[in-house]
Design an enzyme around this catalytic site. Structure first.
Site, PDB file in Angstrom:
ATOM      1  N   CYS A  54      -2.346  -3.164   7.291  1.00 47.84           N
ATOM      2  CA  CYS A  54      -1.978  -3.388   8.700  1.00 47.84           C
ATOM      3  C   CYS A  54      -2.222  -2.127   9.526  1.00 47.84           C
ATOM      4  CB  CYS A  54      -0.526  -3.831   8.800  1.00 47.84           C
ATOM      5  SG  CYS A  54       0.640  -2.587   8.257  1.00 47.84           S
ATOM      6  N   TRP A  86      19.972 -39.030 -12.522  1.00 45.05           N
ATOM      7  CA  TRP A  86      18.695 -38.409 -12.194  1.00 45.05           C
ATOM      8  C   TRP A  86      17.569 -39.256 -12.749  1.00 45.05           C
ATOM      9  CZ3 TRP A  86      19.297 -34.747  -8.768  1.00 45.05           C
ATOM     10  CH2 TRP A  86      20.469 -33.985  -8.756  1.00 45.05           C
ATOM     11  N   GLU A 105       0.834  -1.210   0.000  1.00 44.37           N
ATOM     12  CA  GLU A 105       0.000   0.000   0.000  1.00 44.37           C
ATOM     13  C   GLU A 105       0.867   1.258   0.000  1.00 44.37           C
ATOM     14  OE1 GLU A 105      -0.164  -2.597   1.917  1.00 44.37           O
ATOM     15  OE2 GLU A 105      -2.180  -3.049   2.609  1.00 44.37           O
TER      16      GLU A 105
HETATM   17  C1  AOF Z   1       0.079  -4.741   4.706  1.00 48.63           C
HETATM   18  N1  AOF Z   1       0.645  -4.671   3.483  1.00 48.63           N
HETATM   19  O1  AOF Z   1       2.122  -5.339   1.952  1.00 48.63           O
HETATM   20  C2  AOF Z   1       1.996  -6.564   3.943  1.00 48.63           C
HETATM   21  C3  AOF Z   1       1.353  -6.666   5.197  1.00 48.63           C
HETATM   22  O2  AOF Z   1       7.067  -6.185   9.969  1.00 48.63           O
HETATM   23  P1  AOF Z   1       6.185  -5.500   8.976  1.00 48.63           P
HETATM   24  O3  AOF Z   1       5.969  -4.051   9.292  1.00 48.63           O
HETATM   25  O4  AOF Z   1       6.596  -5.737   7.545  1.00 48.63           O
HETATM   26  O5  AOF Z   1       4.746  -6.153   9.168  1.00 48.63           O
HETATM   27  C4  AOF Z   1       4.523  -7.483   8.808  1.00 48.63           C
HETATM   28  C5  AOF Z   1       3.059  -7.813   8.980  1.00 48.63           C
HETATM   29  O6  AOF Z   1       2.272  -6.917   8.186  1.00 48.63           O
HETATM   30  C6  AOF Z   1       2.735  -9.211   8.462  1.00 48.63           C
HETATM   31  O7  AOF Z   1       2.846 -10.175   9.484  1.00 48.63           O
HETATM   32  C7  AOF Z   1       1.283  -9.024   8.030  1.00 48.63           C
HETATM   33  O8  AOF Z   1       0.425  -9.052   9.136  1.00 48.63           O
HETATM   34  C8  AOF Z   1       1.295  -7.624   7.458  1.00 48.63           C
HETATM   35  N2  AOF Z   1       1.679  -7.651   6.052  1.00 48.63           N
HETATM   36  N3  AOF Z   1       0.386  -5.763   5.525  1.00 48.63           N
HETATM   37  O9  AOF Z   1      -0.696  -3.868   5.088  1.00 48.63           O
HETATM   38  C9  AOF Z   1       1.599  -5.503   3.070  1.00 48.63           C
HETATM   39  N4  AOF Z   1       2.963  -7.423   3.566  1.00 48.63           N
HETATM   40 ZN    ZN Z   2       1.038  -2.551   6.102  1.00 43.40          ZN
END
Ligand code: AOF
Ligand code: ZN
Length: 418
Positions: A112, A207, A89
């Site tokens: 997130c 193989w 995002e």
């Molecule tokens: C999102 N967009 O592209 C992804 C998300 O350690 P961080 O800050 O990278 O957070 C990892 C957590 O964020 C991961 O466990 C999952 O809950 C979320 N991933 N969230 O908004 C993203 N890759």
């Molecule tokens: Zn995020």
């Protein structure tokens, strides 16, 4: 983990991993959306295709793509590439800049709302002035788990949830399984002859399948967080268990950073200290029943990181459920099992396998050769282990069979695509 610490200087550039297409199971059935789809489905398909570009690199994070659309025009795209780098995002919003105001955001995962390695996406979404968010699936991470959507709604952003959910879920089946069930998604891979043999009685096996099939198997490795094998395979074949094929365009540090964790089940700690699997880029983990600090120290001396972990065992057999739980604790989303008949048979018997990939060579190796799975004999056909064909396709001169494991009591259905 090594990969979490790896930070390329430039984010979201055209990636070397596009040289390694995602495994077919993870590819969208419609990479370019069919005409006639609604706008939401069309733009979400675009976000899903972006998410799939992270198939070999986002571990332990989920694969996420995002598209920002203003007045029907895409003004920003992004996908998450490496843990520790910007989320999808954030990249899409930065590309959209002022045009994000009043726009619709399509994201394959709930944005997130927590501080992880990076700041929360919902704040950025709110600040950018997005008016509507279309989200494929809720983030199963307990730190998010609906709270991101609630935060968007509190900020007056309209949320539509569930567009493209099956494809988003398929991309992150390992992340989901780890977050919700505390274990990785397990794929068992095997290369066999038409008569179901994996090696001659002498152990010779290189193989059985063609170079094309072996290249395809390296793509399975590349998308996995870890590869699991047994000490028997280490002693017999001295494998490296690294991703090597199809990565010509990756730099040495990228190659190191994307190596799956190599896990060896070794109840009696009999892996030779010079075994190749211990001396490759990336990390190795030996799981044993008899951890002895002096012996374990033998593995720690080299330049490579080798961890020795003790697990429960019964009659010399490691507790495989505990092994999977330990791997989930080490943030393994997808686990690829490349092992002999004993470990593979035990994993299947204990219903710890989600998916089986068989590379089938059109050759016969004869009765003396080794079989695929050591599974206890059955008294009636009713006790048979059932799988269903998900996909069958040709790779070089071999066939690649992709099968789902049917839980006991579920009726087996035939669903084959050729
Ligand atoms: C999102 N967009 O592209 C992804 C998300 O350690 P961080 O800050 O990278 O957070 C990892 C957590 O964020 C991961 O466990 C999952 O809950 C979320 N991933 N969230 O908004 C993203 N890759
Ligand atoms: Zn995020």
């Amino acid at each position: 983990m090594l990969r979490g610490a790896f930070k390329p200087t430039e984010t979201n550039r055209p990636a070397a991993e596009s040289a390694v297409p995602p495994p077919r199971e993870l590819q969208l059935s419609q990479p370019s959306p069919a005409p006639g789809l609604g706008d939401d489905e069309r733009f979400m398909a675009q976000a899903l295709a972006l998410a799939a570009r992270g198939v070999n690199t986002t571990h332990p994070n989920p694969r996420v793509g995002c598209v920002v659309v203003h007045n029907g025009v895409v003004v920003g795209e992004g996908w998450h590439r490496f843990a520790g780098e910007a989320h999808a995002e954030i990249i899409a919003l930065a590309r959209a800049a002022k045009r994000a105001k009043g726009a619709i955001m399509y994201s394959t995962l709930e944005p997130c709302c927590h501080h992880g390695r990076t700041p929360p996406c919902v704040q950025a979404v709110r600040k950018a002035g997005i008016r509507r968010a279309v989200i494929a699936m809720q983030d199963p991470n307990p730190q998010v788990n609906g709270a991101g959507i609630a935060a968007l709604e509190r900020a007056g952003i309209a949320v539509t949830l569930g567009v493209g959910k099956p494809a988003a879920h398929a991309l992150n089946r390992g992340f989901y399984q780890r977050m919700v069930h505390g274990k990785p998604w397990v794929t068992l891979k095997m290369a066999v002859s038409l008569d179901g043999k994996t090696a001659l009685a002498s152990g010779e096996s290189q193989w059985i399948t063609s170079a094309a099939a072996r290249r395809d198997a390296h793509q399975l490795r590349a998308a996995s967080s870890a590869i699991l094998t047994g000490v028997g395979t280490v002693l017999r074949d001295d494998p490296k268990m690294t991703v090597r094929l199809g990565l010509a365009s990756a730099s040495a540090s990228e190659l190191d950073a994307r190596q799956p964790l190599r896990v060896i089940l070794d109840s009696h700690l009999s892996t030779p200290a010079h075994a190749k699997i211990l001396h490759q880029p990336g990390n190795a983990l030996i799981i044993t029943a008899v951890k002895n600090d002096a012996e374990a120290a033998l593995f720690g001396g080299g330049s490579n990181a080798v961890e020795v972990l003790a697990c429960r065992a019964q009659r010399g057999q490691l507790d495989l459920q505990q092994v999977l739980a330990e791997l989930a604790k080490r943030e393994v989303n997808e686990l690829l099992v490349e092992a002999g008949a004993r470990l593979s048979g035990s994993m299947l018997e204990q219903q710890l396998v989600d998916q089986v990939i068989i590379y089938l060579a059109p050759d016969l190796l004869g009765d003396e050769a080794r079989g695929m799975f050591n599974i206890a004999g059955l008294e009636t056909l009713a006790d048979r282990r059932r799988l269903t064909f998900r996909e069958v396709r040709r790779v070089g001169r071999d066939l690649r069979l992709s099968l789902d494991v049917v839980p006991p009591q579920a009726p087996a259905t035939a669903a084959v695509t050729a």
